[in-house]
Write an enzyme that holds these catalytic residues in place. Structure first.
Site, PDB file in Angstrom:
ATOM      1  N   ASP A 181      39.341  49.161  38.614  1.00 44.12           N
ATOM      2  CA  ASP A 181      38.294  48.228  38.410  1.00 44.12           C
ATOM      3  C   ASP A 181      37.725  48.052  36.941  1.00 44.12           C
ATOM      4  O   ASP A 181      37.279  48.921  36.311  1.00 44.12           O
ATOM      5  CB  ASP A 181      36.919  48.731  39.242  1.00 44.12           C
ATOM      6  CG  ASP A 181      36.004  47.562  39.475  1.00 44.12           C
ATOM      7  OD1 ASP A 181      35.633  46.694  38.659  1.00 44.12           O
ATOM      8  OD2 ASP A 181      35.695  47.494  40.701  1.00 44.12           O
ATOM      9  N   HIS A 215      39.208  44.879  40.374  1.00 44.03           N
ATOM     10  CA  HIS A 215      37.812  44.678  41.325  1.00 44.03           C
ATOM     11  C   HIS A 215      38.042  43.504  42.181  1.00 44.03           C
ATOM     12  O   HIS A 215      37.997  42.381  42.035  1.00 44.03           O
ATOM     13  CB  HIS A 215      36.875  44.027  40.034  1.00 44.03           C
ATOM     14  CG  HIS A 215      35.400  43.810  40.608  1.00 44.03           C
ATOM     15  ND1 HIS A 215      34.824  45.062  40.898  1.00 44.03           N
ATOM     16  CD2 HIS A 215      34.700  42.693  40.715  1.00 44.03           C
ATOM     17  CE1 HIS A 215      33.331  44.663  41.090  1.00 44.03           C
ATOM     18  NE2 HIS A 215      33.457  43.303  41.251  1.00 44.03           N
ATOM     19  N   SER A 233      30.721  44.365  45.508  1.00 44.96           N
ATOM     20  CA  SER A 233      30.056  44.241  43.748  1.00 44.96           C
ATOM     21  C   SER A 233      28.585  44.086  43.903  1.00 44.96           C
ATOM     22  O   SER A 233      28.004  44.990  44.378  1.00 44.96           O
ATOM     23  CB  SER A 233      30.931  43.219  43.198  1.00 44.96           C
ATOM     24  OG  SER A 233      30.793  42.814  41.618  1.00 44.96           O
TER      25      SER A 233
END
Length: 220
Positions: free
Chosen positions: A170, A201, A116
């Site tokens: 995601d 995610h 991320s």
């Protein structure tokens, strides 16, 4: 000030280092359990270095202070990038690379990894670092301040091997954002090992298998 880190070595006197950055609001402990789930058989000793991001007020979360590599600002026109924060964290990660070199690890045996926000930092650091690195592990993120990459990228890392994985479901960073980054990387001639997964995610089992295979390819 050098970032505090959590470290895990797979064997005494490791000859490889992987600097692995967490996502927004997590800390260096977040990906430590992943090491046990990777198949590292046949690989040299690896020192995993998991840095803690500094705590800063994050605009999108009501200015609450939390570990973050850079601020996240969402406007009615989309996401506004915190270039100053990205570049400050880039300096901090570069310092960790220098520390690993000082501990006897060759630059081309140092890999940068991240999830991320940590993935964004992996691209920010790895594409610009002046010495050849071992590879980039990019999970569920994107290339930040992408308009600067072509001008700032390092000649030494122009063909660095890149693992890039993203979840089709995601909900934090849509896969379309990652695909846009992939297109940029491919247009610039990077060696990208791209994978899509049926996951949100997060990280999934098949992805860990692909990461293990990537490590075996670049560290052979």
């Amino acid at each position: 000030m050098t970032l505090e880190t959590v470290e895990l070595e797979t064997a005494p006197n490791p000859t490889v280092s992987i600097i692995w950055m967490h996502g927004l609001g997590a800390d260096g402990n977040d990906f430590v359990p992943i090491v046990r789930e990777l198949d590292l058989s046949g690989l040299p000793g690896i020192r995993f270095v998991f840095p803690h991001a500094p705590e800063i007020p994050v605009t999108v979360n009501g200015f609450r202070e939390m570990p973050a590599w850079y601020d996240v600002v969402v406007t009615e026109f989309g996401r506004e990038e915190d270039e100053a924060g990205l570049r400050a964290s880039q300096v901090s990660i570069n310092e960790l690379i220098e520390r690993e070199k000082a501990r006897g690890i060759a630059a081309n045996k140092i890999l940068i990894a991240g999830f991320s926000q940590g993935c964004a930092m992996t691209f920010q650091v790895g594409l610009r670092y002046p010495e050849r690195l071992g590879g980039l592990l990019c999970l569920s993120g994107y290339v930040p301040i992408d308009s600067t990459v072509e001008a700032e990228r390092s000649e030494a890392n122009k063909d660095i091997p890149i693992y890039y994985g993203h979840g089709r479901g995601d909900q934090v960073i849509p896969i379309t954002r990652a695909q846009r980054s992939l297109s940029l990387l491919q247009a610039l001639g990077y060696d990208v090992d791209w994978h899509e997964y049926n996951m949100p995610h997060s990280v999934c089992g098949p992805q860990l298998d692909d990461i293990s295979n990537f490590l075996k390819r670049v560290l052979k």
